[in-house]
Motif scaffolding. Sequence first.
Motif, PDB file in Angstrom:
ATOM      1  N   ARG A   1      32.721  25.786  40.266  1.00 26.47           N
ATOM      2  CA  ARG A   1      31.763  26.061  41.338  1.00 26.47           C
ATOM      3  C   ARG A   1      32.288  27.127  42.300  1.00 26.47           C
ATOM      4  NH1 ARG A   1      30.526  20.098  43.368  1.00 26.47           N
ATOM      5  NH2 ARG A   1      32.527  19.756  42.336  1.00 26.47           N
ATOM      6  N   LEU A   2      33.605  27.339  42.256  1.00 30.47           N
ATOM      7  CA  LEU A   2      34.187  28.384  43.113  1.00 30.47           C
ATOM      8  C   LEU A   2      33.764  29.779  42.643  1.00 30.47           C
ATOM      9  CD1 LEU A   2      36.264  28.812  45.487  1.00 30.47           C
ATOM     10  CD2 LEU A   2      37.977  29.179  43.722  1.00 30.47           C
ATOM     11  N   ASP A   3      33.455  29.890  41.328  1.00 31.77           N
ATOM     12  CA  ASP A   3      33.140  31.205  40.758  1.00 31.77           C
ATOM     13  C   ASP A   3      32.019  31.916  41.499  1.00 31.77           C
ATOM     14  OD1 ASP A   3      34.966  30.309  39.038  1.00 31.77           O
ATOM     15  OD2 ASP A   3      33.720  30.408  37.240  1.00 31.77           O
ATOM     16  N   ALA A   4      31.023  31.137  41.915  1.00 29.38           N
ATOM     17  CA  ALA A   4      29.872  31.749  42.574  1.00 29.38           C
ATOM     18  C   ALA A   4      30.285  32.449  43.864  1.00 29.38           C
ATOM     19  CB  ALA A   4      28.825  30.683  42.879  1.00 29.38           C
ATOM     20  N   PHE A   5      31.460  32.094  44.383  1.00 28.36           N
ATOM     21  CA  PHE A   5      31.895  32.649  45.663  1.00 28.36           C
ATOM     22  C   PHE A   5      32.865  33.809  45.497  1.00 28.36           C
ATOM     23  CE2 PHE A   5      30.567  28.387  46.400  1.00 28.36           C
ATOM     24  CZ  PHE A   5      29.927  28.420  47.622  1.00 28.36           C
ATOM     25  N   THR A   6      33.513  33.885  44.352  1.00 31.07           N
ATOM     26  CA  THR A   6      34.582  34.861  44.215  1.00 31.07           C
ATOM     27  C   THR A   6      34.298  35.892  43.139  1.00 31.07           C
ATOM     28  OG1 THR A   6      35.681  33.491  42.594  1.00 31.07           O
ATOM     29  CG2 THR A   6      36.312  33.172  44.879  1.00 31.07           C
ATOM     30  N   GLY A   7      33.370  35.611  42.235  1.00 28.01           N
ATOM     31  CA  GLY A   7      33.162  36.493  41.100  1.00 28.01           C
ATOM     32  C   GLY A   7      34.206  36.171  40.040  1.00 28.01           C
ATOM     33  N   HIS A   8      33.908  36.476  38.771  1.00 21.45           N
ATOM     34  CA  HIS A   8      34.818  36.098  37.682  1.00 21.45           C
ATOM     35  C   HIS A   8      36.146  36.811  37.775  1.00 21.45           C
ATOM     36  CE1 HIS A   8      32.209  33.442  35.648  1.00 21.45           C
ATOM     37  NE2 HIS A   8      31.239  34.341  35.603  1.00 21.45           N
ATOM     38  N   PHE A   9      36.106  37.998  38.340  1.00 19.50           N
ATOM     39  CA  PHE A   9      37.328  38.798  38.431  1.00 19.50           C
ATOM     40  C   PHE A   9      38.425  38.041  39.148  1.00 19.50           C
ATOM     41  CE2 PHE A   9      39.128  42.809  37.714  1.00 19.50           C
ATOM     42  CZ  PHE A   9      40.050  43.010  38.714  1.00 19.50           C
ATOM     43  N   GLU A  10      38.042  37.238  40.137  1.00 18.97           N
ATOM     44  CA  GLU A  10      39.021  36.536  40.947  1.00 18.97           C
ATOM     45  C   GLU A  10      39.379  35.171  40.374  1.00 18.97           C
ATOM     46  OE1 GLU A  10      40.703  37.149  43.571  1.00 18.97           O
ATOM     47  OE2 GLU A  10      39.830  38.935  44.469  1.00 18.97           O
ATOM     48  N   ALA A  11      38.530  34.653  39.446  1.00 18.36           N
ATOM     49  CA  ALA A  11      38.709  33.271  39.007  1.00 18.36           C
ATOM     50  C   ALA A  11      40.118  33.064  38.477  1.00 18.36           C
ATOM     51  CB  ALA A  11      37.686  32.928  37.933  1.00 18.36           C
ATOM     52  N   GLY A  12      40.685  31.926  38.784  1.00 17.12           N
ATOM     53  CA  GLY A  12      42.044  31.677  38.329  1.00 17.12           C
ATOM     54  C   GLY A  12      42.502  30.321  38.765  1.00 17.12           C
ATOM     55  N   SER A  13      43.795  30.057  38.569  1.00 12.20           N
ATOM     56  CA  SER A  13      44.287  28.747  38.951  1.00 12.20           C
ATOM     57  C   SER A  13      45.557  28.877  39.780  1.00 12.20           C
ATOM     58  CB  SER A  13      44.543  27.886  37.719  1.00 12.20           C
ATOM     59  OG  SER A  13      44.724  28.679  36.576  1.00 12.20           O
ATOM     60  N   LEU A  14      45.835  27.842  40.528  1.00  9.60           N
ATOM     61  CA  LEU A  14      47.058  27.778  41.314  1.00  9.60           C
ATOM     62  C   LEU A  14      47.939  26.693  40.720  1.00  9.60           C
ATOM     63  CD1 LEU A  14      45.650  27.915  44.951  1.00  9.60           C
ATOM     64  CD2 LEU A  14      46.598  29.769  43.599  1.00  9.60           C
ATOM     65  N   LEU A  15      49.207  26.992  40.489  1.00  8.57           N
ATOM     66  CA  LEU A  15      50.142  26.003  39.956  1.00  8.57           C
ATOM     67  C   LEU A  15      51.294  25.847  40.928  1.00  8.57           C
ATOM     68  CD1 LEU A  15      50.540  27.128  36.237  1.00  8.57           C
ATOM     69  CD2 LEU A  15      48.835  25.603  37.209  1.00  8.57           C
ATOM     70  N   GLU A  16      51.808  24.633  40.990  1.00  2.00           N
ATOM     71  CA  GLU A  16      53.003  24.444  41.796  1.00  2.00           C
ATOM     72  C   GLU A  16      54.219  24.390  40.895  1.00  2.00           C
ATOM     73  OE1 GLU A  16      53.222  21.617  44.853  1.00  2.00           O
ATOM     74  OE2 GLU A  16      51.416  22.368  45.841  1.00  2.00           O
ATOM     75  N   ALA A  17      55.271  25.092  41.294  1.00  2.00           N
ATOM     76  CA  ALA A  17      56.461  25.185  40.452  1.00  2.00           C
ATOM     77  C   ALA A  17      57.707  25.051  41.307  1.00  2.00           C
ATOM     78  CB  ALA A  17      56.483  26.532  39.728  1.00  2.00           C
ATOM     79  N   VAL A  18      58.818  24.737  40.643  1.00  2.00           N
ATOM     80  CA  VAL A  18      60.093  24.618  41.352  1.00  2.00           C
ATOM     81  C   VAL A  18      61.039  25.699  40.841  1.00  2.00           C
ATOM     82  CG1 VAL A  18      62.055  23.111  41.872  1.00  2.00           C
ATOM     83  CG2 VAL A  18      59.767  22.144  41.576  1.00  2.00           C
ATOM     84  N   VAL A  19      61.681  26.396  41.772  1.00  2.00           N
ATOM     85  CA  VAL A  19      62.558  27.503  41.393  1.00  2.00           C
ATOM     86  C   VAL A  19      63.828  26.952  40.732  1.00  2.00           C
ATOM     87  CG1 VAL A  19      63.889  29.461  42.240  1.00  2.00           C
ATOM     88  CG2 VAL A  19      61.688  28.882  43.299  1.00  2.00           C
TER      89      VAL A  19
END
Lengths: 211, 350
Positions: free
Chosen positions: B216-234
Amino acid sequence: MMDWPAIWLTLELSALTVLILFLLGVPLAWWLAFTRVRWKPLIEALVALPIVLPPTVLGFYLLLAFGYAKDIVPLAFTFEGLVIASLFYSLPFVVQPLQQAFADVGRGPMEAAATLGASKLDAFFTVISPLAIRGYVTALVLGFAHTVGEFGVVLMVGGNIPGETRLLSISIYEAVETLDYGRAHVLSGMLLLFSFAVLSTLFLLNRRAVK
Amino acid sequence: MIRFDLAVSHGSFALDARAEVPACGITAIFGPSAAGKSTLLRALAGLEAASGSFKMGGDDLAALCAHQRGVGFVFQDARLFSHLSVAGNLDYAAKRARAGALSREMIVEALGLAPLLARHVAGLSGGERQRVAIARALCTQPRLLLMDEPVSALDLPLRAQILGLIESLPRRFGLPVFYVTHAIDEVARIADHVLLMRDGQVVLSGPVQAVFADERLDAFTGHFEAGSLLEAVVQSEDKAFGLSLVAVDGVELAVPVTGLKKHARVRLRIRARDVAIALKKPSGLSIRNVIPARIAQMREDGAHAEVFLQAGGQMIRARITRASAHELKLKPGMKVHALLKTIAVDRQLF
């Protein structure tokens, strides 16, 4: 030569008028600056009327009003009557600069003050008034000077009673009528210098504030 | 928790927003212009006449006047008082503050204001003004800090610097922040929680990773921006190649950044178009980052297919052509490998 009672009376009238006008005019100017009511232009027109009306028209209606009130309080040809007349006469010169200054400051600082815990009254004294200080100075100077220069209305409702309603402008008028040009010169010259000094001070202050 | 249910109507615009968000971290209020983001923020502050409730810590703030709410506000245009110095602006807030534990020294230090205190506000730069505005809001000892696009008037390098300051506020001062923005990259960078707004309503509310994985976020950002956020440990750093190794749920990834603190948690941003899918773990490929995953969901859209991949506890979005999806016979439930072409490190979490 010098008509000291008239000079003193003029200063007293002007000071009293400006004082009362500030008490009434500041809230009125505030309301005019921020209200969204549709009939605001009508109030603005009423406030501005004394600028365009011949003073004799204002004086005529005031005399009529004083006539109706005479059984309760005698106002025609009294100092109190002069004060009331001056309040109407000088109202726009106090309200308009204040309204403009409040509008220039805008709602922004008021909102910011509210989010910092200041009540409306607190914000009015600690934020809005300091920011609108130029408007206060202009209103003070114009209100005072305009009352000093009052003539037509005074002649209509005040007459020429020494120590009671005989103001500087009336004194000059009388001097001219009686061909006492010497007295007319001195008093007129004084008013001319006073007005020039007041206005140049005002413009100097404004220029400094702009810088 | 912070709960609000507020309605505002003036003219043709109506706000009718309700949500429940954690009383910690940064909640980004995101949406297109005229979605009612600023109106919502102003209603929360009591600057906009609203009906409804706004509950926080057992109090209903909706019943209070703006100056009694104990809610700090940072305006887009700072709104410093030009008749006072920088110190005078802070004092103005401190004099009217609620009881609270934030010390002025701490605030001045955190925002780097010591050299500016005696200055007149007229001479401050845009970034300095916003720092003073933030400090002034903190001086009120707020229980919640509301920020209305505080960096949108700044140029890019400055924006990054102030954003860094803002993201540290909840941790440093122990207070929740609501942050209005129309820039998705700011959301990715600083938000913990997201409220998505459109037409005066909250259409989606959730933790930032979940919202970024929501189509549902796509409608706000356009496909170009679509993506995911991951949390990682260095884990470690490879200075010679300018890479850092980070772990996402036990899988090591190489990211093109150095200078990260060991064991620090970082937020990675992966655009959907930078994710490819392989049925087997590939070899002889320039892409180094491969994560085993399961297809959770698929959606076809014109020539493309959106594939939602579950990798451990995290969701990765991939945007591939529909033709490839058919050729590989991708179906929900299938075990595949996600190939991550580019990874951006958005933020160092603490």
